[in-house]
Scaffold this motif. Structure first.
Motif, PDB file in Angstrom:
ATOM      1  N   THR A 210       0.844  -1.190   0.000  1.00  0.00           N
ATOM      2  CA  THR A 210       0.000   0.000   0.000  1.00  0.00           C
ATOM      3  C   THR A 210       0.873   1.232   0.000  1.00  0.00           C
ATOM      4  O   THR A 210       2.034   1.189   0.455  1.00  0.00           O
ATOM      5  CB  THR A 210      -0.942   0.005   1.222  1.00  0.00           C
ATOM      6  OG1 THR A 210      -1.886   1.078   1.093  1.00  0.00           O
ATOM      7  CG2 THR A 210      -0.171   0.181   2.527  1.00  0.00           C
ATOM      8  N   ASN A 211       0.352   2.335  -0.507  1.00  0.00           N
ATOM      9  CA  ASN A 211       1.121   3.576  -0.539  1.00  0.00           C
ATOM     10  C   ASN A 211       1.412   4.069   0.870  1.00  0.00           C
ATOM     11  O   ASN A 211       0.550   4.028   1.750  1.00  0.00           O
ATOM     12  CB  ASN A 211       0.352   4.663  -1.295  1.00  0.00           C
ATOM     13  CG  ASN A 211       0.268   4.391  -2.779  1.00  0.00           C
ATOM     14  OD1 ASN A 211       0.890   3.470  -3.291  1.00  0.00           O
ATOM     15  ND2 ASN A 211      -0.523   5.187  -3.475  1.00  0.00           N
TER      16      ASN A 211
ATOM     17  N   TYR B  78      -3.823  -5.047  -3.222  1.00  0.00           N
ATOM     18  CA  TYR B  78      -4.034  -5.660  -4.531  1.00  0.00           C
ATOM     19  C   TYR B  78      -5.062  -4.871  -5.338  1.00  0.00           C
ATOM     20  O   TYR B  78      -6.051  -4.386  -4.786  1.00  0.00           O
ATOM     21  CB  TYR B  78      -4.535  -7.098  -4.397  1.00  0.00           C
ATOM     22  CG  TYR B  78      -3.607  -8.019  -3.646  1.00  0.00           C
ATOM     23  CD1 TYR B  78      -2.572  -8.699  -4.300  1.00  0.00           C
ATOM     24  CD2 TYR B  78      -3.771  -8.231  -2.283  1.00  0.00           C
ATOM     25  CE1 TYR B  78      -1.733  -9.547  -3.613  1.00  0.00           C
ATOM     26  CE2 TYR B  78      -2.929  -9.088  -1.580  1.00  0.00           C
ATOM     27  CZ  TYR B  78      -1.912  -9.742  -2.249  1.00  0.00           C
ATOM     28  OH  TYR B  78      -1.075 -10.586  -1.564  1.00  0.00           O
ATOM     29  N   SER B  79      -4.850  -4.792  -6.665  1.00  0.00           N
ATOM     30  CA  SER B  79      -5.766  -4.089  -7.565  1.00  0.00           C
ATOM     31  C   SER B  79      -5.931  -4.900  -8.844  1.00  0.00           C
ATOM     32  O   SER B  79      -4.950  -5.167  -9.541  1.00  0.00           O
ATOM     33  CB  SER B  79      -5.227  -2.695  -7.913  1.00  0.00           C
ATOM     34  OG  SER B  79      -5.048  -1.911  -6.742  1.00  0.00           O
ATOM     35  N   SER B  80      -7.175  -5.300  -9.159  1.00  0.00           N
ATOM     36  CA  SER B  80      -7.434  -6.138 -10.329  1.00  0.00           C
ATOM     37  C   SER B  80      -8.562  -5.565 -11.187  1.00  0.00           C
ATOM     38  O   SER B  80      -9.330  -4.719 -10.729  1.00  0.00           O
ATOM     39  CB  SER B  80      -7.812  -7.563  -9.900  1.00  0.00           C
ATOM     40  OG  SER B  80      -6.775  -8.158  -9.155  1.00  0.00           O
TER      41      SER B  80
ATOM     42  N   GLY C 169      -0.300  -3.017  -4.921  1.00  0.00           N
ATOM     43  CA  GLY C 169      -0.245  -1.567  -4.755  1.00  0.00           C
ATOM     44  C   GLY C 169      -1.595  -0.913  -4.966  1.00  0.00           C
ATOM     45  O   GLY C 169      -2.575  -1.566  -5.338  1.00  0.00           O
ATOM     46  N   ASN C 170      -1.662   0.373  -4.715  1.00  0.00           N
ATOM     47  CA  ASN C 170      -2.895   1.134  -4.856  1.00  0.00           C
ATOM     48  C   ASN C 170      -3.094   1.588  -6.300  1.00  0.00           C
ATOM     49  O   ASN C 170      -2.132   1.831  -7.022  1.00  0.00           O
ATOM     50  CB  ASN C 170      -2.867   2.377  -3.961  1.00  0.00           C
ATOM     51  CG  ASN C 170      -2.804   2.023  -2.479  1.00  0.00           C
ATOM     52  OD1 ASN C 170      -2.684   0.860  -2.124  1.00  0.00           O
ATOM     53  ND2 ASN C 170      -2.864   3.027  -1.624  1.00  0.00           N
ATOM     54  N   ASP C 171      -4.339   1.705  -6.693  1.00  0.00           N
ATOM     55  CA  ASP C 171      -4.678   2.280  -8.005  1.00  0.00           C
ATOM     56  C   ASP C 171      -5.890   3.173  -7.779  1.00  0.00           C
ATOM     57  O   ASP C 171      -7.026   2.754  -7.974  1.00  0.00           O
ATOM     58  CB  ASP C 171      -4.968   1.180  -9.024  1.00  0.00           C
ATOM     59  CG  ASP C 171      -5.321   1.743 -10.395  1.00  0.00           C
ATOM     60  OD1 ASP C 171      -4.901   2.875 -10.693  1.00  0.00           O
ATOM     61  OD2 ASP C 171      -6.025   1.048 -11.155  1.00  0.00           O
TER      62      ASP C 171
END
Length: 482
Positions: free
Chosen positions: A182-183, A300-302, A320-322
């Motif tokens: 995470t950021n 996680y980003s999917s 990571g963040n999106d």
């Protein structure tokens, strides 16, 4: 990427973690988060097809029992499985309830009656993970097994998704499991998200717990594009039941992606106009119908996009963040153009510079918390146990290490720092959730005697902030939380 029944591209980029720097491959496992909802919907539709006596219009109480209640009579009497699957109940998200380990698939139904509605029944789109927790429990009742076992039997094994697993069960030491990040604005970098956090957060499995990789998700996409058949051509799920999932059921009034990817801001439009069962429905370039769903959880980003009329499926996942799904949407727009044979409106330069050269958005800046504001009243007045019917118990104690008040709710904890407004605090996350879930506003309320009577955790649910009533003044020892 899949097209015309074939996996045409499957590749990994970057590293599994920042310590070993092992490369990501097409077999690296990521958590798919809310992409799990399509799995939950597919399972339930197949169960209804096999059951024959139930349908998506069966009332929730028909399965959970007539003791089950929502907060209003109209929902209790009329809410059906369709409402759970398409987010029509108008109930606030209340996601932080998932920090409480006593909230399980079995106990969730007894707590739903305390969740207030924020919009009229069946007149709005209010996305709610907890309702997919109910879907999970309903599938378990119908199937007589844990949800994970049912997914294994109905989806994983028949489709050959041999590497896929669940956040609730996967061995975190697996070498092919990507580490979530995470950021961390305080250092201008990233921090690891402990896997134990996601394991506990994912208890309501059908909303978030599916874990998979590029090769297995390719099989999942081909299954949907091929009317419920696996790669060998065997019918796994009834095609009519599957088609029913993709029908628009609820209008999405304000989709995040549309805010950034609609003309005239950008040359090509991406829209998400409605919701089916576990799928968002919209259009790419104004004419290509798409089925898609994002998946965002801690680290996680999917995103999965199906273009059914062109027999195309695209899946991406990353750690990571999106923020606002922008990078995922950019990738899928570019990959969609490649698969469709369209001239891409994006390239390596504009994906990195987006939203420029088309428009600009303000850049948010990290603001440090002032940790030197004194308490408005004696610390002992805040300390104690607080209770809320839906959320359960929250505790305020003294943290000797930090010399601050500390709030603990389930497996989550926050150091409390006073704001300038009396009895109002900022919460800095620590322990398992450090850097993941800071709280901007916690308010203590007083009664006629001006003593603390309750605490409102505004940041838990801004649309319907939960208020916890003070039960005692007993100091809670840090040691009991581990």
């Amino acid at each position: 990427m899949v097209k015309d029944g074939q996996t045409v591209f499957a590749k990994g980029y970057g590293v599994i973690d920042l310590v070993t720097k092992r490369p990501v491959t097409n077999t690296t496992i990521f958590q798919l988060a809310s992409m799990s909802k399509a799995f939950a919907a597919t399972l339930l539709m197949e169960q209804l097809h096999q059951n024959k006596t139930l349908s998506v219009y069966s009332h929730v109480t028909d399965i959970l029992g007539h003791d089950f209640q929502f907060s209003t009579d109209i929902r209790t009497k009329y809410a059906n499985l369709r409402d759970l699957l398409s987010h029509t109940l108008g109930i606030a998200r209340n996601n932080p309830m998932r920090f409480d380990p006593t909230l399980t698939r079995k106990t969730l139904p007894s707590r739903v009656k305390f969740l207030k509605s924020i919009h009229p029944f069946r007149e709005s789109f209010v996305y709610n993970n907890l309702m997919y927790g109910l879907v999970t429990r309903i599938s378990e009742i119908l199937g007589g097994k844990a949800w994970e076992d049912l997914i294994n039997d109905v989806i994983y094994k028949p489709l050959g998704m041999t590497s896929s697993n669940f956040a609730t069960r996967i061995d975190p030491s697996r070498p092919d499991l990507a580490q979530g990040y995470t950021n961390d604005d305080s250092i201008g970098g990233v921090s690891e998200v402990p896997f134990e956090f996601n394991k506990r957060w994912s208890e309501l499995c059908g909303s978030t717990c599916i874990m998979s990789n590029a090769l297995d998700v390719a099989k999942w996409m081909k299954f949907h594009l091929n009317g419920g058949k696996n790669e060998a051509g065997h019918q796994i799920v009834d095609s009519d039941s599957l088609a029913y999932i993709y029908r628009p059921r609820n209008t999405i009034m304000s989709a995040t992606v549309s805010k950034y990817f609609t003309k005239p801001k950008v040359p090509v439009t991406t829209t998400e106009t409605s919701y089916g069962f576990g799928w968002k429905i919209g259009y790419y370039r104004g004419s290509y119908r798409i089925l898609r769903h994002t998946g965002s959880t801690w680290g996680y980003s999917s995103l999965v996009t199906l273009i059914p009329d062109m027999n195309i499926g695209i899946f991406t996942s990353m750690t990571g963040n999106d923020h606002n799904y922008i990078f995922r949407a950019l990738l899928h727009n570019y990959l969609s153009d490649i698969a469709l044979g369209e001239t891409p409106w994006l390239n390596g330069s504009t994906i990195c510079s987006f939203p420029e050269p088309w428009y600009t958005i303000p850049v948010s800046k990290h603001t440090s918390v002032n940790k030197n504001i004194p308490l408005y009243r004696d610390e002992s007045e805040y300390i104690g146990s607080y209770s809320n019917n839906a959320y359960g118990t929250l505790n305020i104690s003294h943290n000797a290490t930090l010399n601050t008040l500390e709030m603990r709710y389930g497996f989550a904890r926050w150091a409390l720092y006073p704001k300038h407004t009396h009895d109002t605090f900022y919460g800095e996350a620590s322990g398992l959730i450090k850097k993941s879930f800071d709280l901007s506003t916690i308010k203590f309320h007083t009664g006629k005697t001006h003593h603390i009577t309750s605490v409102e955790v505004t940041s838990f649910e801004t649309n319907d902030p939960p208020v916890f009533q003070k039960q005692s003044h007993t100091t809670v020892s840090n040691s009991i939380f581990g």
